[in-house]
Design a protein around this motif. Structure first.
Motif, PDB file in Angstrom:
ATOM      1  N   PRO A  20       0.805  -1.232   0.000  1.00  0.00           N
ATOM      2  CA  PRO A  20       0.000   0.000   0.000  1.00  0.00           C
ATOM      3  C   PRO A  20       0.833   1.275   0.000  1.00  0.00           C
ATOM      4  O   PRO A  20       0.372   2.311  -0.495  1.00  0.00           O
ATOM      5  CB  PRO A  20      -0.817  -0.133   1.296  1.00  0.00           C
ATOM      6  N   ASP A  21       2.072   1.226   0.529  1.00  0.00           N
ATOM      7  CA  ASP A  21       2.914   2.428   0.516  1.00  0.00           C
ATOM      8  C   ASP A  21       3.664   2.610  -0.790  1.00  0.00           C
ATOM      9  O   ASP A  21       4.468   3.534  -0.942  1.00  0.00           O
ATOM     10  CB  ASP A  21       3.903   2.394   1.683  1.00  0.00           C
ATOM     11  N   GLY A  22       3.419   1.710  -1.772  1.00  0.00           N
ATOM     12  CA  GLY A  22       4.037   1.826  -3.085  1.00  0.00           C
ATOM     13  C   GLY A  22       5.302   1.025  -3.265  1.00  0.00           C
ATOM     14  O   GLY A  22       5.811   0.915  -4.386  1.00  0.00           O
ATOM     15  N   ALA A  23       5.832   0.444  -2.200  1.00  0.00           N
ATOM     16  CA  ALA A  23       7.063  -0.343  -2.309  1.00  0.00           C
ATOM     17  C   ALA A  23       6.809  -1.609  -3.120  1.00  0.00           C
ATOM     18  O   ALA A  23       5.829  -2.317  -2.897  1.00  0.00           O
ATOM     19  CB  ALA A  23       7.581  -0.697  -0.922  1.00  0.00           C
ATOM     20  N   ALA A  24       7.707  -1.895  -4.084  1.00  0.00           N
ATOM     21  CA  ALA A  24       7.565  -3.062  -4.953  1.00  0.00           C
ATOM     22  C   ALA A  24       8.614  -4.111  -4.584  1.00  0.00           C
ATOM     23  O   ALA A  24       9.779  -3.775  -4.346  1.00  0.00           O
ATOM     24  CB  ALA A  24       7.722  -2.662  -6.415  1.00  0.00           C
ATOM     25  N   VAL A  25       8.178  -5.366  -4.503  1.00  0.00           N
ATOM     26  CA  VAL A  25       9.066  -6.474  -4.177  1.00  0.00           C
ATOM     27  C   VAL A  25       8.745  -7.626  -5.118  1.00  0.00           C
ATOM     28  O   VAL A  25       7.573  -7.920  -5.364  1.00  0.00           O
ATOM     29  CB  VAL A  25       8.895  -6.939  -2.710  1.00  0.00           C
ATOM     30  N   GLU A  26       9.779  -8.271  -5.644  1.00  0.00           N
ATOM     31  CA  GLU A  26       9.584  -9.441  -6.489  1.00  0.00           C
ATOM     32  C   GLU A  26      10.046 -10.689  -5.750  1.00  0.00           C
ATOM     33  O   GLU A  26      10.974 -10.649  -4.943  1.00  0.00           O
ATOM     34  CB  GLU A  26      10.350  -9.291  -7.806  1.00  0.00           C
ATOM     35  N   GLY A  27       9.395 -11.792  -6.028  1.00  0.00           N
ATOM     36  CA  GLY A  27       9.762 -13.054  -5.404  1.00  0.00           C
ATOM     37  C   GLY A  27       8.950 -14.187  -5.995  1.00  0.00           C
ATOM     38  O   GLY A  27       8.329 -14.041  -7.050  1.00  0.00           O
ATOM     39  N   LEU A  28       8.937 -15.319  -5.305  1.00  0.00           N
ATOM     40  CA  LEU A  28       8.226 -16.507  -5.761  1.00  0.00           C
ATOM     41  C   LEU A  28       7.079 -16.821  -4.809  1.00  0.00           C
ATOM     42  O   LEU A  28       7.224 -16.745  -3.588  1.00  0.00           O
ATOM     43  CB  LEU A  28       9.180 -17.704  -5.844  1.00  0.00           C
ATOM     44  N   PHE A  29       5.949 -17.183  -5.382  1.00  0.00           N
ATOM     45  CA  PHE A  29       4.781 -17.563  -4.589  1.00  0.00           C
ATOM     46  C   PHE A  29       5.127 -18.770  -3.725  1.00  0.00           C
ATOM     47  O   PHE A  29       5.605 -19.791  -4.219  1.00  0.00           O
ATOM     48  CB  PHE A  29       3.619 -17.880  -5.521  1.00  0.00           C
ATOM     49  N   ASP A  30       4.887 -18.651  -2.422  1.00  0.00           N
ATOM     50  CA  ASP A  30       5.230 -19.724  -1.481  1.00  0.00           C
ATOM     51  C   ASP A  30       4.017 -20.128  -0.652  1.00  0.00           C
ATOM     52  O   ASP A  30       4.155 -20.571   0.480  1.00  0.00           O
ATOM     53  CB  ASP A  30       6.377 -19.265  -0.568  1.00  0.00           C
ATOM     54  N   GLY A  31       2.824 -19.956  -1.222  1.00  0.00           N
ATOM     55  CA  GLY A  31       1.612 -20.369  -0.544  1.00  0.00           C
ATOM     56  C   GLY A  31       1.051 -19.299   0.366  1.00  0.00           C
ATOM     57  O   GLY A  31       1.355 -18.110   0.244  1.00  0.00           O
ATOM     58  N   LEU A  32       0.205 -19.727   1.302  1.00  0.00           N
ATOM     59  CA  LEU A  32      -0.426 -18.846   2.273  1.00  0.00           C
ATOM     60  C   LEU A  32      -0.019 -19.275   3.671  1.00  0.00           C
ATOM     61  O   LEU A  32       0.173 -20.464   3.936  1.00  0.00           O
ATOM     62  CB  LEU A  32      -1.959 -18.933   2.168  1.00  0.00           C
ATOM     63  N   ASP A  33       0.075 -18.315   4.574  1.00  0.00           N
ATOM     64  CA  ASP A  33       0.293 -18.709   5.956  1.00  0.00           C
ATOM     65  C   ASP A  33      -1.046 -19.120   6.566  1.00  0.00           C
ATOM     66  O   ASP A  33      -2.093 -19.113   5.897  1.00  0.00           O
ATOM     67  CB  ASP A  33       1.005 -17.617   6.743  1.00  0.00           C
TER      68      ASP A  33
END
Length: 234
Positions: free
Chosen positions: A196-209
């Motif tokens: 929501p603050d605009g910060a972008a992060v890339e990674g791999l989907f690792d499911g849901l907690d």
């Protein structure tokens, strides 16, 4: 109970007003057309006739799972119905509750709090999909060659939502989470997330907690937990 109107600004706004006046859980409102439809974070939602624009009301009760997890309930119910109408299409859930067909957006769900109630709004591209969006879009008509009548689709959706709502309430989040994961894109899918603050992060989907939040595995192996934000497939 399902009520249908020819046109309104927003089914979510109308149902929120009905919630304030005491409308019961299970109330649905469908519009043939919206003039002020919106998606998450206030984005506009195109609303030509032939698609589904509908909202329903959930009255929160003591002992219910956390209200934000209704996003998973709505996604699982909608995925179940879309798969019936497009059985040969590969329709997947993208966190928290968008449906994608071949990577193109088929629907959107908007949950909004109204006191001790939650309004769940569904926008589903049945007959039409926009061609001028930043990300590709799809419709059931484009996937199958035919579009179900919105009223028929909603009858099925209302039944599926009521069934999954009952499981969420009676069994907790676990069965909903399991169904969501079974319908989601595979573990290891590359994602870009925007907080929501605009910060972008890339990674791999690792499911849901266990709470339904997104697990994102970062390039250095750490896992970041996201409770809010936009997610895009890479």
């Amino acid at each position: 109970m399902i009520r249908t109107v020819a046109e309104t600004a927003s089914t979510n706004d109308d149902l929120a007003a009905l919630a304030r006046s005491g409308a019961p859980e299970g109330s649905w409102l469908r519009a043939d057309r919206q003039t002020g439809g919106r998606g998450r974070q206030g984005r506009g939602w195109q609303s030509p006739p032939g698609n589904l624009y509908a909202s329903t009301l959930v009255r929160l009760r003591p002992g219910d799972p956390p209200a934000p997890t209704l996003a998973l309930v709505a996604a699982v119910a909608l995925h179940e119905v879309a798969a019936v109408f497009a059985p040969r299409a590969e329709i997947r859930i993208k966190w928290p509750n968008d449906l994608l067909a071949g990577g193109a957006k088929l629907s959107g769900i908007l949950l909004e709090r109204e006191g001790e109630a939650v309004i769940a709004g569904f926008g589903v591209n049945l007959a039409h999909h926009p061609a001028d969006t930043p990300r590709p879009a799809a419709s059931l008509a484009a996937l199958t060659g035919t579009a179900p009548e919105p009223a028929v689709f909603l009858d099925a959706l209302a039944a599926a939502f009521a069934r999954w709502l009952g499981r969420w309430r009676g069994e907790g989040l676990a069965p909903v989470r399991a169904a969501w994961l079974a319908a989601a894109h595979p573990i290891g899918t590359a994602l870009s997330t925007h907080a929501p603050d605009g910060a972008a992060v890339e990674g791999l989907f690792d499911g849901l907690d266990a709470s339904g939040a997104l697990r994102l595995r970062l390039p250095d192996g750490r896992v970041q937990i996201l409770h809010a934000g936009d997610v895009f497939l890479l």
